[in-house]
Design an enzyme around this catalytic site. Structure first.
Site, short mmCIF file in Angstrom:
data_model
loop_
_atom_site.label_atom_id
_atom_site.label_comp_id
_atom_site.label_asym_id
_atom_site.label_seq_id
_atom_site.Cartn_x
_atom_site.Cartn_y
_atom_site.Cartn_z
N GLU A 291 0.88 -1.17 0.00
CA GLU A 291 0.00 0.00 0.00
C GLU A 291 0.91 1.22 0.00
OE1 GLU A 291 -3.27 -0.08 -0.16
OE2 GLU A 291 -3.74 -2.15 0.35
N CYS B 166 -2.58 9.19 2.11
CA CYS B 166 -2.19 8.56 0.85
C CYS B 166 -3.21 8.91 -0.23
CB CYS B 166 -2.06 7.06 1.02
SG CYS B 166 -3.49 6.34 1.81
P1 NAD Z 1 8.00 5.57 4.92
O1 NAD Z 1 8.16 4.79 3.68
O2 NAD Z 1 9.06 6.55 5.28
O3 NAD Z 1 7.86 4.59 6.19
C1 NAD Z 1 6.83 3.63 6.26
C2 NAD Z 1 7.27 2.48 7.14
O4 NAD Z 1 8.30 1.76 6.49
C3 NAD Z 1 7.85 2.91 8.49
O5 NAD Z 1 7.44 1.98 9.46
C4 NAD Z 1 9.35 2.83 8.25
O6 NAD Z 1 10.09 2.65 9.44
C5 NAD Z 1 9.44 1.62 7.33
N1 NAD Z 1 10.60 1.59 6.43
C6 NAD Z 1 11.22 2.64 5.83
N2 NAD Z 1 12.22 2.18 5.03
C7 NAD Z 1 12.20 0.83 5.11
C8 NAD Z 1 12.99 -0.20 4.53
N3 NAD Z 1 13.97 0.07 3.67
N4 NAD Z 1 12.69 -1.49 4.83
C9 NAD Z 1 11.67 -1.79 5.67
N5 NAD Z 1 10.91 -0.84 6.27
C10 NAD Z 1 11.17 0.45 5.99
O7 NAD Z 1 6.58 6.30 4.82
P2 NAD Z 1 5.95 7.39 5.79
O8 NAD Z 1 6.60 8.71 5.56
O9 NAD Z 1 5.83 6.88 7.17
O10 NAD Z 1 4.45 7.44 5.22
C11 NAD Z 1 4.05 8.20 4.12
C12 NAD Z 1 3.97 7.37 2.86
O11 NAD Z 1 3.12 6.24 3.06
C13 NAD Z 1 3.35 8.13 1.70
O12 NAD Z 1 4.02 7.81 0.53
C14 NAD Z 1 1.93 7.61 1.67
O13 NAD Z 1 1.28 7.76 0.42
C15 NAD Z 1 2.12 6.18 2.03
N6 NAD Z 1 0.89 5.60 2.55
C16 NAD Z 1 0.19 4.76 1.74
C17 NAD Z 1 -1.01 4.24 2.18
C18 NAD Z 1 -1.81 3.33 1.29
O14 NAD Z 1 -2.70 2.67 1.82
N7 NAD Z 1 -1.56 3.25 0.01
C19 NAD Z 1 -1.49 4.54 3.45
C20 NAD Z 1 -0.74 5.38 4.26
C21 NAD Z 1 0.46 5.92 3.80
#
Ligand code: NAD
Length: 504
Positions: A255, A289
């Site tokens: 997602e 998102c």
């Molecule tokens: P992010 O990618 O920075 O972090 C998300 C999660 O992934 C965190 O728990 C982080 O610690 C972990 N993470 C980061 N890098 C990683 C890696 N290399 N390996 C494993 N885990 C890792 O995102 P964010 O800033 O917390 O959230 C915003 C983003 O999330 C936006 O792009 C938004 O569109 C997306 N989002 C999508 C949905 C959806 O349902 N499509 C819902 C909510 C947020």
């Protein structure tokens, strides 16, 4: 020590800000002030391994507990969430900066998915299929998958966990949660409620918290004990997680980021459209998102739509998310403010004109003004092809629906979309195979604010995953096809004759 405000909320929740792990501290920074308001600790690798092992021991029993009994555990979780909706919503607001109504709305979403999952626990079903062989029964059944890794983003720090965990648990899985390091207290508070429920139902280990950053996310991605990793976050991080899980031939539900567009045609109800676009673009400070980021307005109503939007934006009160009357809180971090500033600079450079907002507020915290940018042609404006997680709306004037659809579908992301029109032909074209290419496509309703009853997710670089309602539960189970022969012969499929006296 948690701040007074946080401590008061945690007391109402009846959970302490547990010192979760033995690893590095994960600080909760109040985005409205920049001050540290509490912390928990990440898990170490050793603790991670021990918690996964304990969850797998629980799985041995949990998978054999009848699904409706598993549903009782989720019913109790839903009751506790109902009882604690207000303080948990407030904690979410304090950590993410979303306004009180949205913090409470997020907890309501958890309650809704618990209700859904309880019903589902009596509805998990397979097919009976007509067999070509006499006295044979061909069926499909669904079994629990195992230990499911759930990695969540900061902007829905608790609801996204609930979408996954409520379904996963009734499906017979055990759920291992790696929350965002930016929202440690909300995840610890939810885990506190889970532990109360687990103790009452002998279900310890069904819900496990694994606080940490991207390193811990990597442990989950590489761990062959986890057949499924459900990842919510940015496209960049999702790409890494997807590759690592695929390398061990595991499954993912992805997602990822969106870049959501609204089309407004000449025959639209502008009142409706302007309200929906304002909520979609400004709500949660543009950090959903499904936030509306691109607007395609047909020429005949462009002037009036933009004027009305700008008037609506001017009424948006920005401030402390828990204060009455405030409609927009801060961005999550200083880095997010920098990305907002950089996107607006790029927009100006590429020929965009900021007609409303666009300033960073000079006060403590990460407050910015929501911005409306009049853009040149979509294909000449690359800043609009990427997701900037901030309240910036790019507005494109278009000649007709064809031009709007072409531009709308040109970006790599494919999460949510909407059209405002009173024409049934335009609406149906938008929903047809030649229309919106997104996982969510709405008519006369905005891009954000999905209900839990439908499957949620998006196409293209948004990752293709589906969560929440409809038949998304199938993603958390394994399918087994069975042939049962209740006759005295052994007919083979496709009429194959094999061996002496074989009759086909
Ligand atoms: P992010 O990618 O920075 O972090 C998300 C999660 O992934 C965190 O728990 C982080 O610690 C972990 N993470 C980061 N890098 C990683 C890696 N290399 N390996 C494993 N885990 C890792 O995102 P964010 O800033 O917390 O959230 C915003 C983003 O999330 C936006 O792009 C938004 O569109 C997306 N989002 C999508 C949905 C959806 O349902 N499509 C819902 C909510 C947020």
């Amino acid at each position: 020590m948690p701040s007074e405000r946080v401590k008061a909320v945690l007391d109402r929740l009846g959970v302490a800000a547990a010192d979760e792990g033995g690893g590095e501290p994960l600080e909760s920074v109040d985005p409205s002030t920049g001050r540290i308001q509490g912390r928990i600790h990440a898990v170490t690798r050793v603790q991670y391994d021990a918690r996964v092992a304990a969850a797998l021991r629980r799985f041995e029993e949990w998978r054999m507990r009848p699904a409706p009994k598993r549903g009782e555990v989720i019913r109790r979780l839903g009751e506790l969430l109902r009882a604690h909706k207000e303080p948990l919503g407030e904690l979410v607001s304090l950590e993410t900066g979303k306004i009180r109504a949205e913090g409470a709305g997020e907890v309501q979403e958890m309650i809704d998915i618990c209700d859904f999952a309880v019903g589902l626990s009596r509805q998990l079903h397979g097919l009976t299929i007509a067999s070509e062989r006499p006295r044979h029964r061909l069926t499909e059944q669904w079994h629990p998958l195992g230990a499911v890794g759930i990695v969540t983003a900061f902007n829905f720090p608790v609801a996204v966990w609930a979408w996954n965990a409520a379904l996963g648990a009734v499906c017979g899985d055990v759920c291992l949660w790696k929350p965002s390091p930016l929202t440690p207290l909300s995840s610890a508070a939810v885990q506190g409620l889970c532990e109360t429920v687990a103790a009452e139902h002998g279900a310890e280990g069904v819900f496990t918290l694994l606080p940490g950053g991207s390193e811990a996310g990597g442990w989950l991605s590489d761990d062959p004990r986890l057949p499924l990793v459900s990842f919510t976050g940015s496209i960049a991080a999702g790409r890494t997680v997807a590759a690592r899980v695929a390398a061990r031939l595991g499954r993912t539900i992805l997602e990822l980021g969106g870049n959501n567009g609204v089309i407004v045609l000449d025959d639209a109800d502008l009142d409706l459209a302007v309200r929906a676009i304002t909520f979609g673009a400004v709500g949660t400070a543009g950090q959903r998102c499904t936030s509306t980021r691109r607007l395609f307005v047909q020429r005949g109503v462009a002037r009036s739509a933009i004027d009305r939007l700008v008037s609506a934006y001017r009424t948006v009160r920005i401030g402390d998310p828990l204060e009455d009357g405030v409609l927009m809180g801060p961005l999550i971090t200083r880095a997010a403010v920098d990305r907002y500033r950089a996107a607006l600079a790029a927009a100006r450079e590429q020929g965009g004109k900021v007609v409303c907002g666009g300033r960073v507020l000079e006060r403590p915290g990460n407050f910015v003004e929501p911005a409306v940018v009049l853009a040149p042609r979509h294909d000449a404006f690359p800043i609009a092809w990427e997701e900037t997680f901030a309240p910036i709306l790019y507005v494109f004037e278009v000649a007709d629906l064809d031009e709007a659809l072409r531009a709308h579908n040109a970006v790599p992301q494919g999460l949510s979309s909407a059209i405002f029109t009173d024409s049934i032909r335009s609406a149906e074209l938008f929903l047809s195979p030649a229309g919106s290419d997104c996982g969510i496509a709405n008519v006369n309703a905005g891009t954000s604010g999905a209900e839990i009853g439908g499957a949620f997710g998006g196409e293209k670089e948004t990752g293709g995953g589906r969560e929440s309602g409809s038949d998304a539960w199938k993603g958390y189970m394994r399918r087994q096809t069975s042939t049962l022969n209740w006759g005295r012969d052994l007919p083979l499929a496709q009429g194959i004759a094999f061996g002496p006296g074989g009759r086909g």
